[in-house]
Design an enzyme around this catalytic site. Structure first.
Site, mmCIF file in Angstrom:
data_model
loop_
_atom_site.group_PDB
_atom_site.id
_atom_site.type_symbol
_atom_site.label_atom_id
_atom_site.label_comp_id
_atom_site.label_asym_id
_atom_site.label_seq_id
_atom_site.Cartn_x
_atom_site.Cartn_y
_atom_site.Cartn_z
ATOM 1 N N ARG A 192 43.405 96.956 41.527
ATOM 2 C CA ARG A 192 44.341 97.817 42.257
ATOM 3 C C ARG A 192 44.444 99.202 41.603
ATOM 4 O O ARG A 192 44.788 100.166 42.257
ATOM 5 C CB ARG A 192 45.752 97.202 42.235
ATOM 6 N N ARG B 118 39.424 106.593 36.144
ATOM 7 C CA ARG B 118 38.814 107.878 36.486
ATOM 8 C C ARG B 118 38.302 108.596 35.252
ATOM 9 O O ARG B 118 38.952 108.556 34.206
ATOM 10 C CB ARG B 118 39.835 108.823 37.129
ATOM 11 N N ARG C 165 55.802 84.883 41.686
ATOM 12 C CA ARG C 165 56.360 85.464 40.473
ATOM 13 C C ARG C 165 57.649 86.163 40.879
ATOM 14 O O ARG C 165 57.682 86.848 41.908
ATOM 15 C CB ARG C 165 55.359 86.457 39.871
ATOM 16 N N ARG D 279 58.792 97.651 32.755
ATOM 17 C CA ARG D 279 58.920 99.094 32.941
ATOM 18 C C ARG D 279 60.373 99.496 33.101
ATOM 19 O O ARG D 279 61.224 98.660 33.417
ATOM 20 C CB ARG D 279 58.105 99.577 34.143
ATOM 21 N N GLU E 236 62.873 96.385 34.474
ATOM 22 C CA GLU E 236 62.323 95.333 35.339
ATOM 23 C C GLU E 236 61.763 94.207 34.479
ATOM 24 O O GLU E 236 60.822 94.394 33.731
ATOM 25 C CB GLU E 236 61.219 95.976 36.203
ATOM 26 N N TYR F 17 49.568 89.990 48.525
ATOM 27 C CA TYR F 17 50.090 91.098 47.725
ATOM 28 C C TYR F 17 49.870 92.398 48.506
ATOM 29 O O TYR F 17 48.980 93.178 48.205
ATOM 30 C CB TYR F 17 49.316 91.102 46.406
ATOM 31 N N ASP G 255 50.745 96.183 49.972
ATOM 32 C CA ASP G 255 51.537 97.397 49.780
ATOM 33 C C ASP G 255 52.232 97.728 51.105
ATOM 34 O O ASP G 255 51.868 97.184 52.152
ATOM 35 C CB ASP G 255 50.622 98.553 49.362
HETATM 36 N N1 UDP Z 1 48.618 96.968 34.664
HETATM 37 C C1 UDP Z 1 48.485 96.975 33.295
HETATM 38 N N2 UDP Z 1 49.158 97.920 32.557
HETATM 39 C C2 UDP Z 1 49.954 98.841 33.133
HETATM 40 C C3 UDP Z 1 50.085 98.842 34.542
HETATM 41 C C4 UDP Z 1 49.413 97.878 35.268
HETATM 42 O O1 UDP Z 1 47.791 96.141 32.734
HETATM 43 O O2 UDP Z 1 50.547 99.660 32.416
HETATM 44 C C5 UDP Z 1 47.911 95.919 35.420
HETATM 45 C C6 UDP Z 1 48.719 94.624 35.515
HETATM 46 O O3 UDP Z 1 47.795 93.551 35.465
HETATM 47 C C7 UDP Z 1 49.350 94.709 36.880
HETATM 48 C C8 UDP Z 1 48.237 95.379 37.671
HETATM 49 O O4 UDP Z 1 47.669 96.309 36.763
HETATM 50 O O5 UDP Z 1 49.688 93.436 37.381
HETATM 51 C C9 UDP Z 1 48.688 96.067 38.944
HETATM 52 O O6 UDP Z 1 49.649 97.027 38.636
HETATM 53 P P1 UDP Z 1 50.520 97.739 39.747
HETATM 54 O O7 UDP Z 1 51.185 98.901 39.134
HETATM 55 O O8 UDP Z 1 49.682 97.952 40.952
HETATM 56 O O9 UDP Z 1 51.611 96.619 40.047
HETATM 57 P P2 UDP Z 1 52.897 96.684 40.987
HETATM 58 O O10 UDP Z 1 53.488 98.026 40.827
HETATM 59 O O11 UDP Z 1 52.445 96.375 42.366
HETATM 60 O O12 UDP Z 1 53.764 95.607 40.412
#
Ligand code: UDP
Length: 372
Positions: free
Chosen positions: A174, A178, A254, A286, A307, A355, A357
């Protein structure tokens, strides 16, 4: 007693249910939307408190490359130019996300894309990963061992409650990787936050539908006949396994717990909307600071939300479907039941066990309203 027969009983006033209701109402059909919560809008619900739009169920950042969906959603709110550029904290180190030249240069003190590629290459050459079979292999092959260890491993294990080896590679795909200095978390053409919050979108989408809140589907089914309420078909956006009384077994999810704090004396707590805490020892994934999503001049103080990922045992809110092989197989069995069931259509993250968006939800709801 006069009986009211709706064309659709829509269970769940979240984004899928609301878009579906809007489309069906526009087709001249009559919808009743029920929700067990005390408010509409599902997980995109925002509430204005002390001048700040608080995302009650975690950060929602709208992004899409689907032009039709973008113009659709812009009919219901005006979007600002927010671009998600989260920061990641690992002990006393601070990095830009997603993984890009800013991250690489901070991690390895390098400057050019060639240097970054060389560094990653040197870290993974001995691992000999051909086709990544799980999240760990996928992450290592994309960004090498340093970034995996510091920014992915701990965060992902907290988020999902499982080892990276036991998670599907698709979860990490996801995120963009870059070799440019670009901190935009998304690759999509369009991105933003609705000024004034998300709830107005659901309010407008639900105009013309009847809405009942604090209303559990199971209780309502029992009550409806007594009240002279009937319907021809159901759109169900709750968990598909719940709809079928868990007859084939329970799907896994989850869950999350949000801890929101108002800091009346603080003008700017963390300088960014999203800061990830990637080490395993910190129990939250986060902190979001809501005012940065939709800056408003009148706001005093600030709201922050930590969170915490949480195990789902059947009573918590199900947030993320666990998209592993076992659960997918069980979902497919429920899907077979659903395909043979003319009374009900399923939608949303929980009904379709995917999952999604927000833009994909709108697309799926629009398609679903055309097909049914
Ligand atoms: N991820 C990570 N470190 C980060 C942010 C994301 O390893 O700092 C990985 C983690 O496995 C997560 C996935 O990337 O489940 C997808 O992150 P995303 O931000 O898309 O998750 P969402 O915001 O949908 O919970």
């Amino acid at each position: 007693m006069k009986e009211t027969v709706y064309d659709w009983l829509i269970v769940g006033a979240g984004l899928f249910g609301a878009v579906f209701a809007h489309e069906k109402t526009a087709q001249g059909q009559k919808c009743l939307v029920i929700d067990k919560r005390s408010h509409i809008a599902g997980n995109i619900y925002t509430e204005k408190v002390n001048g700040i739009n608080v995302h009650k169920y975690g950060a929602h950042i709208f992004h899409t490359s689907d032009k039709e969906v973008w113009s659709y959603v812009n009919r219901f709110a005006e979007f600002n130019n927010f671009v998600n550029s989260p920061m990641a904290v690992y002990h006393d180190e601070l990095y830009n996300l997603p993984f890009n030249m800013n991250t690489f240069s901070r991690m390895w003190n390098i400057k050019t894309p060639a240097e970054a590629r060389e560094k990653i290459e040197s870290q993974i050459k001995d691992l000999n990963i051909k086709e990544p079979k799980n999240l760990e292999e996928q992450a290592l092959s994309l960004v090498g061992t340093d970034i995996y260890e510091k920014l992915i491993k701990g965060y992902t294990q907290k988020q999902w409650g499982r080892e990276c080896k036991d998670l599907p590679a698709s979860i990490i795909r996801r995120l963009p990787v870059r070799f440019t200095y670009n901190n935009n978390y998304f690759n999509d053409h369009f991105q933003g936050i609705p000024m004034g919050g998300y709830t107005q979108i659901a309010e407008k989408l639900l105009e013309g539908s009847d809405v009942k809140l604090n209303c559990e589907f199971a209780d309502f089914k029992a009550q409806a006949a007594k009240e002279g309420i009937g319907w021809k078909r159901i759109l169900f956006t709750g968990p598909i396994d719940e709809y079928y009384g868990y007859s084939l077994g329970r799907l896994e999810y989850r869950s999350l717990r949000f801890e929101t704090e108002y800091l009346p004396e603080e003008e700017n707590y963390q300088g960014n909307a999203v800061v990830n805490y990637t080490e395993a020892e910190i129990p939250y994934t986060r902190i979001i600071e809501h005012k940065h999503f939709d800056p408003a001049d009148e706001a005093k103080g600030t709201y922050i939300t930590r969170e915490y990922p949480l195990k789902y045992t059947g009573v918590e809110e199900p947030y993320y479907p666990m998209g592993d092989a076992g659960n997918t197989e069980l979902y497919d069995k429920y899907r077979e039941l659903a395909d043979k069931d003319p009374e009900v259509v399923f939608g949303g993250r929980l009904g379709l066990y995917k999952y999604f968006d927000m833009d994909k939800i709108i697309r799926a709801a629009l398609d679903c309203a055309k097909e049914n």
